[in-house]
Design a protein around this motif. Structure first.
Motif, PDB file in Angstrom:
ATOM      1  N   PRO A  70       0.698  -1.050  -0.002  1.00 15.52           N
ATOM      2  CA  PRO A  70       0.061   0.041  -0.047  1.00 15.52           C
ATOM      3  C   PRO A  70       0.525   1.514  -0.133  1.00 15.52           C
ATOM      4  CG  PRO A  70      -0.726  -1.485   1.867  1.00 15.52           C
ATOM      5  CD  PRO A  70       0.684  -2.001   1.213  1.00 15.52           C
ATOM      6  N   SER A  71       0.106   2.266  -0.400  1.00 24.85           N
ATOM      7  CA  SER A  71       0.989   3.586  -0.281  1.00 24.85           C
ATOM      8  C   SER A  71      -0.298   4.784  -0.493  1.00 24.85           C
ATOM      9  CB  SER A  71       1.753   3.703  -1.645  1.00 24.85           C
ATOM     10  OG  SER A  71       2.327   5.057  -1.782  1.00 24.85           O
ATOM     11  N   LEU A  72       0.200   5.780   0.028  1.00 27.69           N
ATOM     12  CA  LEU A  72      -0.889   7.167  -0.153  1.00 27.69           C
ATOM     13  C   LEU A  72       0.310   8.128  -0.925  1.00 27.69           C
ATOM     14  CD1 LEU A  72      -3.260   8.791   2.316  1.00 27.69           C
ATOM     15  CD2 LEU A  72      -1.554  10.155   1.177  1.00 27.69           C
ATOM     16  N   ARG A  73       1.119   8.587   0.029  1.00 26.24           N
ATOM     17  CA  ARG A  73       2.142   9.545  -0.685  1.00 26.24           C
ATOM     18  C   ARG A  73       2.865   9.609  -1.774  1.00 26.24           C
ATOM     19  NH1 ARG A  73       0.645  10.182   4.675  1.00 26.24           N
ATOM     20  NH2 ARG A  73       0.932   8.087   4.520  1.00 26.24           N
ATOM     21  N   THR A  74       3.652   8.290  -1.680  1.00 26.22           N
ATOM     22  CA  THR A  74       4.676   8.064  -2.829  1.00 26.22           C
ATOM     23  C   THR A  74       3.683   7.691  -4.186  1.00 26.22           C
ATOM     24  OG1 THR A  74       5.837   6.653  -1.155  1.00 26.22           O
ATOM     25  CG2 THR A  74       6.435   6.278  -3.506  1.00 26.22           C
ATOM     26  N   HIS A 108      14.579   3.640   0.768  1.00 23.21           N
ATOM     27  CA  HIS A 108      13.415   4.473   0.292  1.00 23.21           C
ATOM     28  C   HIS A 108      13.932   6.031  -0.267  1.00 23.21           C
ATOM     29  CE1 HIS A 108       9.342   5.892  -0.298  1.00 23.21           C
ATOM     30  NE2 HIS A 108       8.993   6.044   0.831  1.00 23.21           N
ATOM     31  N   CYS A 124       8.109  10.410   8.222  1.00 19.39           N
ATOM     32  CA  CYS A 124       7.908  10.363   6.560  1.00 19.39           C
ATOM     33  C   CYS A 124       6.341   9.939   6.554  1.00 19.39           C
ATOM     34  CB  CYS A 124       8.640   9.120   6.346  1.00 19.39           C
ATOM     35  SG  CYS A 124       8.050   7.529   7.150  1.00 19.39           S
ATOM     36  N   LEU A 125       5.606   9.637   7.634  1.00 19.97           N
ATOM     37  CA  LEU A 125       4.204   9.358   7.614  1.00 19.97           C
ATOM     38  C   LEU A 125       4.128   8.017   6.755  1.00 19.97           C
ATOM     39  CD1 LEU A 125       2.719  12.863   7.054  1.00 19.97           C
ATOM     40  CD2 LEU A 125       3.328  11.811   9.229  1.00 19.97           C
ATOM     41  N   PRO A 126       3.027   7.138   6.922  1.00 24.45           N
ATOM     42  CA  PRO A 126       1.824   7.198   8.053  1.00 24.45           C
ATOM     43  C   PRO A 126       2.621   7.363   9.479  1.00 24.45           C
ATOM     44  CG  PRO A 126       1.609   5.236   7.004  1.00 24.45           C
ATOM     45  CD  PRO A 126       2.720   6.104   6.372  1.00 24.45           C
ATOM     46  N   GLU A 167      10.159   2.533  -2.849  1.00 24.08           N
ATOM     47  CA  GLU A 167      10.636   1.849  -1.513  1.00 24.08           C
ATOM     48  C   GLU A 167      10.807   0.434  -1.912  1.00 24.08           C
ATOM     49  OE1 GLU A 167       8.156   2.789   1.803  1.00 24.08           O
ATOM     50  OE2 GLU A 167       9.465   1.485   3.061  1.00 24.08           O
ATOM     51  N   GLN A 181      11.969   9.291  -0.745  1.00 18.90           N
ATOM     52  CA  GLN A 181      11.735   9.861   0.838  1.00 18.90           C
ATOM     53  C   GLN A 181      12.733  10.515   1.110  1.00 18.90           C
ATOM     54  OE1 GLN A 181       8.539   9.804   2.720  1.00 18.90           O
ATOM     55  NE2 GLN A 181       9.620  11.521   3.657  1.00 18.90           N
ATOM     56  N   ARG A 189       7.197  15.680  -1.209  1.00 19.95           N
ATOM     57  CA  ARG A 189       7.499  14.528  -2.089  1.00 19.95           C
ATOM     58  C   ARG A 189       7.189  14.327  -3.698  1.00 19.95           C
ATOM     59  NH1 ARG A 189       6.914   9.421   0.381  1.00 19.95           N
ATOM     60  NH2 ARG A 189       7.700   8.716  -1.639  1.00 19.95           N
ATOM     61  N   ARG A 215       7.100  -0.487  -5.790  1.00 17.79           N
ATOM     62  CA  ARG A 215       7.279  -0.477  -4.456  1.00 17.79           C
ATOM     63  C   ARG A 215       7.101  -2.058  -4.066  1.00 17.79           C
ATOM     64  NH1 ARG A 215       4.280   2.499   0.538  1.00 17.79           N
ATOM     65  NH2 ARG A 215       6.149   4.006   0.136  1.00 17.79           N
TER      66      ARG A 215
END
Ligand code: CP
Length: 319
Positions: free
Chosen positions: A46-50, A147, A276-278, A142, A150, A304, A110
């Motif tokens: 999973p990923s949101l930002r990347t 990463h 880096c979040l989350p 990543e 990041q 990012r 990823r």
């Protein structure tokens, strides 16, 4: 730049940081650089930002982007050379990757580590297989141990705050934080690798005993188990959990006393807090710290886009 897998792919770190800052100031300056080209983004995790920042960056360069959640929608992929595929895997990377290399001009991957076998994870089999078989530039979104997008973002964010003209190096502290799950070492490995290669900070890593990272990334940093001493006078504090490296992929200490609090930050009143979040609120970092003016995590995550845009620009400019 041919591939973007680690700091070794950045010929000049400061130039890449400056390029990212240029992208932030003029996002549409190279609007047609990627015209007629296509990037594929393969997610095995999973990923949101990347995911979204790289899509925005690609769009700013006129690239078409296709995202494929391999873990949910694709065939289970085999990476082992010579594997007898009588188990759960359906397609070998040596068959899939050349096809993807024909569909796309740049391939972004990823793939998290298993955290079961250190040698397998640290061989970077997944990302290296795509480099070996795809025949197009590979960008890590990543990998098992690093990463890089990041980390480039992190350096951009430090540069934005610290500038170029200060008469001393900033003190940057990477501190371990508690978590309920065993997490990869990718972010701290990569941050340490980039900060050490950059050479423009006084770099301290603090963690509980037995949480040593791989020396190939940390060599050059000051390492201490005394978190409070490490925080003293820090200009930037990077908070991150990681699981053990030596006795691989475990959680020994989930000690809440390692969570960063306003009390601890009295030793570093001017510090900027990074993550880096989350982030697991009130486990890794307290609400009070995350919601305070000291926190720059939103700016960091927003950057990012510019790190990804700088890297894609470099790759597109090659050919
Ligand atoms: N920091 C980071 O990689 O965020 P995502 O997992 O949401 O992509």
């Amino acid at each position: 730049m041919q591939h973007f897998i680690s700091v070794k792919d950045a010929a000049d770190i400061n130039k890449l940081i400056s390029r990212a800052i240029d992208c932030k100031q003029l996002p549409a300056a190279h609007r047609t650089l990627g015209a007629g080209k296509r990037i594929g983004m393969l997610f095995l995790n999973p990923s949101l930002r990347t995911r979204l920042s790289t899509q925005v960056a690609a769009s700013n360069l006129g690239l078409e982007t296709i995202v494929f959640n391999v873990d949910k929608e694709g065939w289970a992929m085999e990476f082992e050379e010579g594997a007898i595929m009588s188990g759960t895997t359906v397609e070998h990377v040596k068959d899939a990757a050349p096809i993807l290399g024909n569909y796309f001009d740049i391939l972004c991957i990823r793939a998290f580590p298993s955290l079961k076998n250190r040698e397998d994870d640290y061989s970077e089999e997944v990302i290296n297989s795509f480099i070996r078989y795809a025949g197009v530039p590979i960008v890590s979104l990543e990998s098992a141990t690093l990463h890089p997008l990041q980390s480039l973002t992190d350096l951009v964010t430090i540069r934005e705050h610290w500038g170029l003209q200060q008469n001393r190096k900033p003190k940057v502290v990477l501190t371990w934080a508690p978590h309920i799950r065993a997490l990869p070492q990718c972010v701290p490995n990569s941050f340490a690798q980039w900060i050490n290669a950059w050479g423009e900070t006084d770099f301290v890593i603090t963690h509980p005993a037995d949480y040593e990272l791989d020396e190939q990334f940390t060599k050059g940093a000051t390492i201490t188990h005394d978190q409070q001493a490490a925080l003293e006078g820090a200009d930037f504090i990077y908070v991150k959990n990681w699981s053990t490296y030596r006795d691989y992929g475990r959680i020994y200490s989930n000690d809440p006393s390692w969570m960063l609090t306003p009390e601890k930050l009295k030793a570093a009143p001017g510090a900027k807090i990074m993550h880096c979040l989350p982030v697991r609120r009130n486990v890794e970092l307290s609400d009070e710290v995350l919601d305070s003016p000291m926190s720059i995590v939103t700016q960091q995550a927003s950057n990012r886009v510019w790190a990804a845009q700088a890297v894609l620009t470099e790759i597109l400019s090659n050919g």
